[in-house]
Structure formats: structure tokens, C-alpha cells
Design a protein around this motif. Structure first.
Motif, PDB file in Angstrom:
ATOM      1  N   ASN A 404     151.974  51.521  90.709  1.00 54.02           N
ATOM      2  CA  ASN A 404     152.175  52.865  90.156  1.00 54.02           C
ATOM      3  C   ASN A 404     150.855  53.502  89.733  1.00 54.02           C
ATOM      4  O   ASN A 404     150.634  54.707  89.905  1.00 54.02           O
ATOM      5  CB  ASN A 404     153.122  52.799  88.952  1.00 54.02           C
ATOM      6  N   GLU A 405     149.964  52.667  89.154  1.00 54.55           N
ATOM      7  CA  GLU A 405     148.661  53.182  88.725  1.00 54.55           C
ATOM      8  C   GLU A 405     147.834  53.665  89.925  1.00 54.55           C
ATOM      9  O   GLU A 405     147.135  54.689  89.847  1.00 54.55           O
ATOM     10  CB  GLU A 405     147.900  52.100  87.962  1.00 54.55           C
ATOM     11  N   LYS A 406     147.929  52.932  91.053  1.00 54.23           N
ATOM     12  CA  LYS A 406     147.208  53.356  92.257  1.00 54.23           C
ATOM     13  C   LYS A 406     147.756  54.699  92.763  1.00 54.23           C
ATOM     14  O   LYS A 406     146.991  55.561  93.191  1.00 54.23           O
ATOM     15  CB  LYS A 406     147.340  52.294  93.346  1.00 54.23           C
ATOM     16  N   ALA A 407     149.065  54.815  92.719  1.00 49.90           N
ATOM     17  CA  ALA A 407     149.677  56.069  93.175  1.00 49.90           C
ATOM     18  C   ALA A 407     149.278  57.232  92.269  1.00 49.90           C
ATOM     19  O   ALA A 407     149.012  58.345  92.733  1.00 49.90           O
ATOM     20  CB  ALA A 407     151.196  55.916  93.204  1.00 49.90           C
ATOM     21  N   LEU A 408     149.183  56.933  90.977  1.00 45.16           N
ATOM     22  CA  LEU A 408     148.798  57.979  90.027  1.00 45.16           C
ATOM     23  C   LEU A 408     147.334  58.385  90.202  1.00 45.16           C
ATOM     24  O   LEU A 408     146.968  59.547  89.987  1.00 45.16           O
ATOM     25  CB  LEU A 408     149.038  57.492  88.588  1.00 45.16           C
ATOM     26  N   ALA A 409     146.503  57.394  90.563  1.00 43.52           N
ATOM     27  CA  ALA A 409     145.075  57.693  90.738  1.00 43.52           C
ATOM     28  C   ALA A 409     144.858  58.750  91.825  1.00 43.52           C
ATOM     29  O   ALA A 409     143.939  59.583  91.735  1.00 43.52           O
ATOM     30  CB  ALA A 409     144.324  56.420  91.079  1.00 43.52           C
ATOM     31  N   LYS A 410     145.714  58.720  92.873  1.00 45.59           N
ATOM     32  CA  LYS A 410     145.589  59.692  93.955  1.00 45.59           C
ATOM     33  C   LYS A 410     145.904  61.110  93.483  1.00 45.59           C
ATOM     34  O   LYS A 410     145.479  62.088  94.077  1.00 45.59           O
ATOM     35  CB  LYS A 410     146.538  59.321  95.099  1.00 45.59           C
ATOM     36  N   GLN A 411     146.683  61.175  92.416  1.00 46.32           N
ATOM     37  CA  GLN A 411     147.078  62.505  91.932  1.00 46.32           C
ATOM     38  C   GLN A 411     146.135  63.042  90.847  1.00 46.32           C
ATOM     39  O   GLN A 411     146.326  64.160  90.355  1.00 46.32           O
ATOM     40  CB  GLN A 411     148.503  62.432  91.360  1.00 46.32           C
ATOM     41  N   LYS A 412     145.139  62.248  90.454  1.00 45.41           N
ATOM     42  CA  LYS A 412     144.268  62.648  89.346  1.00 45.41           C
ATOM     43  C   LYS A 412     143.493  63.936  89.643  1.00 45.41           C
ATOM     44  O   LYS A 412     143.263  64.748  88.749  1.00 45.41           O
ATOM     45  CB  LYS A 412     143.291  61.529  89.007  1.00 45.41           C
ATOM     46  N   ILE A 413     143.060  64.089  90.913  1.00 40.88           N
ATOM     47  CA  ILE A 413     142.286  65.288  91.266  1.00 40.88           C
ATOM     48  C   ILE A 413     143.118  66.544  90.976  1.00 40.88           C
ATOM     49  O   ILE A 413     142.630  67.506  90.372  1.00 40.88           O
ATOM     50  CB  ILE A 413     141.862  65.250  92.748  1.00 40.88           C
ATOM     51  N   TYR A 414     144.391  66.501  91.434  1.00 40.44           N
ATOM     52  CA  TYR A 414     145.265  67.644  91.186  1.00 40.44           C
ATOM     53  C   TYR A 414     145.483  67.859  89.691  1.00 40.44           C
ATOM     54  O   TYR A 414     145.544  69.000  89.214  1.00 40.44           O
ATOM     55  CB  TYR A 414     146.613  67.431  91.874  1.00 40.44           C
ATOM     56  N   ILE A 415     145.582  66.740  88.976  1.00 42.62           N
ATOM     57  CA  ILE A 415     145.807  66.838  87.526  1.00 42.62           C
ATOM     58  C   ILE A 415     144.600  67.474  86.844  1.00 42.62           C
ATOM     59  O   ILE A 415     144.745  68.325  85.950  1.00 42.62           O
ATOM     60  CB  ILE A 415     146.107  65.444  86.938  1.00 42.62           C
ATOM     61  N   TYR A 416     143.368  67.054  87.273  1.00 41.80           N
ATOM     62  CA  TYR A 416     142.156  67.610  86.655  1.00 41.80           C
ATOM     63  C   TYR A 416     142.075  69.122  86.876  1.00 41.80           C
ATOM     64  O   TYR A 416     141.711  69.886  85.967  1.00 41.80           O
ATOM     65  CB  TYR A 416     140.915  66.932  87.224  1.00 41.80           C
ATOM     66  N   VAL A 417     142.395  69.552  88.115  1.00 42.15           N
ATOM     67  CA  VAL A 417     142.370  70.990  88.414  1.00 42.15           C
ATOM     68  C   VAL A 417     143.375  71.730  87.519  1.00 42.15           C
ATOM     69  O   VAL A 417     143.074  72.792  86.958  1.00 42.15           O
ATOM     70  CB  VAL A 417     142.692  71.236  89.909  1.00 42.15           C
TER      71      VAL A 417
END
Length: 696
Positions: A404-417
Motif C-alpha cells: 500500500n505504501e508503494k502504491a501511495l508513493a506513486k500518488q505523492k506527486i499529485y498530492i504535492y501539486v
């Protein structure tokens, strides 16, 4: 006592016993009739469906009614359960009714489980689970998995049992099936009980209890409480065991659930057996035995028979013990329950040894030894398997978390924006509403200041009222006795009163001075509580010593009115309280009782020790009070005072002070009274209790 009276006493005892048994049998018969009535009603409903003009055997309502009737026959008529389940399975397949197929397989699994045919039970539960999994019915999956796990537990494969229990909990937690979570916790507790790990079992049982209390279903709660009672009995915590089993019995008797009631009676028998009260143990075992005549639950009956065997052995009734032990042994062999074989074989070995039949004694001892060694070896494997399974399960969860953490890491860029956009929006919002927020802050500060001023004003008003009351009492109740005392001294000093005349007033002067002293003590204690100067310091307090001191202090007043003071406090009665405050409470209540009790009266002080509290009472046979007076007794600002039987007068502070100090010691105070019949004052104080360490 002569022989005639002895016989009469015995006959009366037998008569009372017969009445109790008649009441019990009537209750059982009523319960059985109620269950038969429910089944008859359902049978009539099924017949009505079949007789309807548009009846079709593929009708799901008809199939569901058959399944409901089948489940009602469980624990009562197992053969009917099997016949109806097979019929509903056939109809469900013809109608392509998946839910019906799943529930039919599930019901057949229950039939084979109750018959002790574990492998066949597992086969049908597995079929039911595969169908439920295929059609993604999560509620049915959870229920079936729980029963499947239970069968592996009966079989001794604890690793598989725990694996399926954990899988059940995972489904139940995901979809918030709280009832199923609690049931699984009960069942996992049984795995630990098999290994005599009572503390770990109690952890799971307490979790189950908390869930049932949250849900508010009294029947499910009673089921868990009965298991908790059994565990407490195994832990020799017999008072806790009795408390929990009595609650369960009350629920099951009210709801007329015979199979659970039989289990509860057996547990109550076990508790009395642990207490070495074998006659009472047999009484409750026999109540359970009567219910077992109406239900089919061989596993529970084995524990009952072994318990009765032990009770009869303790009473040295070996011949009756032998009958029950043989029944338990044969029933255990029939359903393949090795634990039952071990326990009954051990008792049979002892019975035949007592009979000098050493050949049979040795034969049963060898069976016991072989079964014991088998179970011991399996127990070690079970413990290791359970540990490995738990570790593997935890590792699987950790792996899922990492994924789950790996999957979340992929979404971090979108989250930062998104965060940057939110930050910009927040700045704009802040600038727009800055003035409004500043205004709100100022208004809030004004409200706080207003509240603080109002609180200070209320506090000053309360202090002013306290001052006025103190001055009123001092002026009204203290100035009078002191002025009278000064007047007598002046008359004696100036020679207007002889020494003999002065001495005649000495008893009254002593009463006045005692009243002034008692009033001053109450005023000081009350003043401290009102000025927030009284601090309650709890400690272990011996109640009997405080009562004895106050009886000695007030004995002279009691003797002057020929009143007997009776102390029924047990010498070892200890409470958790402030001893000084308890002293003031006891003294005020005894003083009040003396004041309102006529000459030749009686005052009794005693205590009833309960599980968590000690209920203390002061009873007199004095004047009594009306309901109007009782309603004003404990009011904080009440100045109510009444003259005693000998015109004694008080400040009206005593009972208000008692109420405040009882509440400071985490208790409650109340009164029962009637005019001309006396008064009884009660208050509660926490007891000293044994502390139990809760397992992690």
C-alpha cells in the motif's frame, strides 16, 4: 427439641423442596411448549404456502421457511434437521437459488458437527464457503468460515482453526459485522482455554463482551458472560464466576433458550464443585441433565457427566459415579472426543481401584495415560502452530502495508501539486477573512471576560451566603447556650445562687457545652468545605474502630435517655475513604438518632459488604419524619432544624455536611422513614478490592 418437632421440621423441609422442584419443572415445561409452539407455527405457515393456488416448489419463500424450520430443530431433533436441509438443498438446486444452496450446505454441516462426524461437517462447510466466495456473499462467508474453523478446533488442528478465525475477523472488520467479530473472539478464547492459557483467553472474551455491550443484544452478551464465568471458575475466581453465570441464567431463562441454559446450569454446578459444595453442585448438574433430555448436544453432555462423576466421588457414592463416568466414556468414544475419553478414563481408574478391581483400574489407567500423552504431544504442536500462524498472519499484514505504501508513493506527486494549490487558496482565503477573524477574536475575548466576571460574582455571592449562615448559626444557636452559661456564673458569683442550686444546673450545663462543642466542630467542617479548604485524603479505613470511638463518645447521652447502641459492624470491615470525614458522618448520624429516639429506645449501626461498596446504615425506632421533611433534609442551603424528644436542638447543618462528605468519598446517602416508626439512614463507601492484572 423433641422427636415430634424434629420430624415436623424434616417434613417441612421436604415440602419446601417439592415446591421448588415443581416451580422449576413448570418453567422447563413452559419453555419446551413455547419452542414447540414456535415450530408448529412455522410448520403451519409452510402448509399454507403449499396449499396456495399458485404454489411452486421453486418458491424461495418456501425454501427459506424449510431452512428456518430445519435450524429450529437443531439441538432438539437432529434427524429432522438433516431431512429438511437435504430437501431444501434439492429444491434450491432445481430453482438455481444460490442462497438456498449455501444455507442448506451450512445446515448439513451443523448436523454432522453435532453428530461428531467432523470430516463430513468440514466437507459441507467447505462446499457452502466455496459457493459464498464465488458469489461474493460476505456475511455468509464470515459465518461459514467461523463454523469451519470451529470444526478444525474440534479435530485438534489448531493451526487451521486459527487461520480461518483470523480470516473471518478480517472479513467481519472490513464490513463491520460486530456480532461475528464477538463470536470469533469467543471461539479463539476456547483455543487458549484448551491449552489452559486462561489470561489470554480472558483477553478475547473481554473484547467480545465489550462488543456485545456496545451492540446491546442481551442474548449474545449472556453467551459471552457464561464463557467468562467458566473461565473464572477454571482460574478459581469463584465469586466473579458466580456473578457472571447468574446474569447469563437470568437472560436464558427469560428468553427460554434451552441449550444455553443447560450449559449455564452445568457451569454453575462446576463453580459449586470448585467450592467443595458437592450437594449444590449436583443440584445444578441435575437441572442441566433435565434439559439435556430435551436437546441433543453430546459435547456439552460429556462435560456434564464428568462433573457429576467428580461430585459423586467426593460424596463417596462410587457406584453412582461409575454409571456417569461410563456414560461419559462411551459418549466420548462415540463422537471421538479424546479430552472426554481422558477425563472419564481417569475417573473410572480411580473408581475401580476403590472397588479393589485392579485389572479394570489398570486398563482404564492405560487408556488415560495413552490419551494424555497423545494430547500433551498434540498440545505442544498446537502451541507452536498457533504461534507460527500468528507470526505468518502478521507478516502478511506487514507485506500488505508495504504494498500500500508503494502504491501511495506513486500518488505523492499529485498530492504535492494539490497541496500547493490548497496553500495558495488558503492564503487568499486568509487575506479575505482576516478582518472578520480579528473581529471574532475580540468578541470571543469579551465573552470570556464576561463569563469570568459572572463566575467571580457567583463565587462572591456564595461566600456571602456562607458568611451569613455562619453568623446566623453563631448568633442563634451558640449565643443562647453561652449567654445562659454566663448568666448562671454571674448569679453564682454575686451570691444570688447557692452552691447546691448551681450544682443542680451542672448536668444541663454539660449538655449545653457538649452541644456547643458538637456544633462548633460541624461549623468548622462545613465552613472548610464551603471555602474549598477541606481536602479529602483517601486511605484504608477500619470502619469498626471509628464506630466504636463514636459510640464511646456518645454513650453518656445514650445512657441519660436509656437508649441502647448496637454495633453490628464486622471487625474486618475496611473501606477506602478519608477517616476524619467518615468520623464526622458517623458522629452526626448517631447524634441525630439519639436526638430523635425516645427514652428506652434502640439505635443499630451496621454495614452490608457488597462486591465494590460497603453500605452502612444507622437505624432508630424514634419519631420518624414526613415526606415533606425528608425532601428538605439534604439541601445545601437548608436551615431546617427540629427539636428532639428531650427538646434537644441542632444547627440544621449535620445532614447537609454528611451529604457533602459522603459524595467527596465517592458514595451516596439516602433515608427511609415514617412518622412514629423511626428512621433509617444509609450511605455507601467504596470497599478495598483485590486488584487483578489484565493480560496484554
Amino acid at each position: 427439641m423433641n422427636l415430634g418437632l424434629i420430624k415436623l421440621h424434616k417434613l417441612m423441609g421436604l415440602f419446601r423442596g417439592c415446591i421448588v422442584l415443581c416451580i422449576f419443572f413448570n418453567g422447563i415445561l413452559y419453555s419446551i411448549k413455547a419452542q414447540d409452539s414456535n415450530r408448529d407455527t412455522l410448520i403451519n405457515e409452510i402448509e399454507q404456502i403449499k396449499l396456495s393456488a399458485n404454489f411452486n416448489s421453486k418458491d424461495t419463500v418456501y425454501i427459506n421457511s424449510l431452512l428456518e424450520l430445519a435450524n429450529r430443530y437443531r439441538f432438539h431433533y437432529l434427524d429432522s434437521l438433516k431431512i429438511l436441509s437435504e430437501k431444501s438443498l434439492e429444491l434450491s438446486k432445481n430453482a438455481s437459488y444460490i442462497n438456498g444452496e449455501i444455507n442448506s450446505y451450512h445446515a448439513l454441516g451443523g448436523f454432522y458437527s453435532d453428530k461428531g462426524r467432523i470430516d463430513q461437517a468440514i466437507e459441507y462447510f467447505s462446499k457452502a464457503y466455496k459457493l459464498a466466495d464465488k458469489y461474493d456473499d460476505h456475511l455468509l462467508k464470515a459465518g461459514i468460515l467461523n463454523d469451519l474453523a470451529k470444526e478444525y478446533g474440534y479435530k485438534g488442528e489448531y493451526s487451521k482453526a486459527l487461520k480461518w478465525y483470523l480470516a473471518t475477523i478480517e472479513i467481519a472488520e472490513k464490513y463491520d459485522y460486530k456480532n461475528i467479530i464477538s463470536i470469533v473472539n469467543d471461539n479463539i478464547a476456547h483455543l487458549y482455554l484448551e491449552q489452559k492459557d486462561y489470561e489470554q483467553a480472558m483477553v478475547f472474551l473481554q473484547k467480545s463482551k465489550s462488543i456485545h455491550e456496545e451492540i446491546g443484544n442481551p442474548i449474545f452478551l449472556a453467551e459471552t458472560l457464561s464463557n467468562i464465568a467458566s473461565t473464572y471458575a477454571d482460574m478459581n475466581e469463584l465469586d466473579y464466576a458466580m456473578y457472571n453465570i447468574n446474569i447469563s441464567i437470568a437472560t436464558f431463562e427469560k428468553e427460554k433458550i434451552l441449550e444455553w441454559l443447560a450449559y449455564c446450569y452445568e457451569i454453575k454446578g462446576k463453580i459449586y464443585l470448585k467450592k467443595n459444595k458437592n450437594t449444590w453442585a449436583l443440584y445444578w448438574y441435575k437441572q442441566s441433565e433435565l434439559l439435556h433430555e430435551e436437546i441433543e448436544d453430546d459435547r456439552a453432555k460429556i462435560d456434564l457427566l464428568n462433573g457429576m462423576t467428580e461430585a459423586y466421588l467426593n460424596l463417596e457414592k462410587d457406584s453412582i459415579a461409575e454409571i456417569h463416568a461410563l456414560n461419559a466414556f462411551n459418549l466420548s468414544k462415540k463422537i471421538g472426543l479424546r479430552l472426554g475419553i481422558k477425563n472419564s478414563a481417569q475417573k473410572l481408574s480411580k473408581i475401580f481401584k476403590n472397588k479393589k478391581d485392579f485389572e479394570k483400574s489398570l486398563w482404564y489407567h492405560e487408556i488415560y495415560q495413552a490419551t494424555y500423552e497423545s494430547l500433551s504431544a498434540i498440545s505442544n504442536e498446537k502451541a507452536l502452530s498457533m504461534l507460527k500462524t500468528r507470526v505468518a498472519y502478521d507478516q502478511q499484514k506487514k507485506q500488505l502495508i508495504l504494498d500500500n505504501e508503494k502504491a501511495l508513493a506513486k500518488q505523492k506527486i499529485y498530492i504535492y501539486v494539490f497541496i500547493v494549490i490548497l496553500f495558495i487558496f488558503a492564503i487568499i482565503t486568509f487575506l479575505i477573512h482576516r478582518n472578520e477573524q480579528a473581529q471574532k477574536k475580540l468578541n470571543q475575548q469579551l465573552r470570556h471576560k464576561k463569563t469570568a466576571l459572572e463566575e467571580k460574582q457567583a463565587y462572591l455571592n456564595e461566600l456571602n451566603q456562607t458568611k451569613n449562615k455562619l453568623f446566623s448559626i453563631i448568633g442563634h444557636d451558640l449565643r443562647g447556650p453561652i449567654g445562659a452559661f454566663q448568666g448562671l456564673l454571674k448569679l453564682f458569683k454575686e451570691g444570688e445562687m447557692t452552691k447546691e442550686e448551681f450544682l443542680n444546673f451542672v448536668p444541663k450545663l454539660k449538655v449545653d457545652i457538649d452541644t456547643i462543642s458538637f456544633t462548633l466542630n460541624n461549623l468548622l467542617s462545613w465552613g472548610q468545605t464551603q471555602m474549598n479548604g477541606s481536602i479529602t485524603k483517601h486511605s484504608v479505613t477500619n470502619l469498626d474502630s471509628i464506630v466504636e470511638e463514636n459510640i464511646a463518645l456518645l454513650s453518656e447521652i445514650a445512657e441519660s435517655k436509656s437508649i441502647s447502641l448496637v454495633n453490628r459492624i464486622e471487625p474486618n470491615c475496611q473501606i477506602w475513604s478519608d477517616p476524619n470525614q467518615i468520623d464526622i458522618i458517623i458522629r452526626n448520624l448517631l447524634s441525630n438518632a439519639l436526638k430523635f429516639t425516645p427514652n428506652n429506645g434502640q439505635i443499630v449501626i451496621g454495614a452490608i459488604q457488597k462486591i465494590k461498596t460497603c453500605e452502612i446504615y444507622v437505624k432508630d425506632n424514634g419519631m420518624g419524619m414526613s415526606e415533606d421533611i425528608i425532601s428538605k433534609l439534604f439541601e445545601k442551603d437548608s436551615n431546617h432544624t427540629t427539636y428532639g424528644t428531650n427538646n434537644e436542638k441542632g444547627t440544621g447543618l449535620g445532614l447537609s455536611l454528611c451529604k457533602e462528605m459522603v459524595e467527596k468519598n465517592n458514595g451516596k446517602i439516602w433515608v427511609h422513614s415514617a412518622i412514629g416508626k423511626g428512621s433509617s439512614f444509609y450511605f455507601t463507601i467504596p470497599r478495598i478490592q483485590k486488584q487483578y492484572k489484565e493480560s496484554a
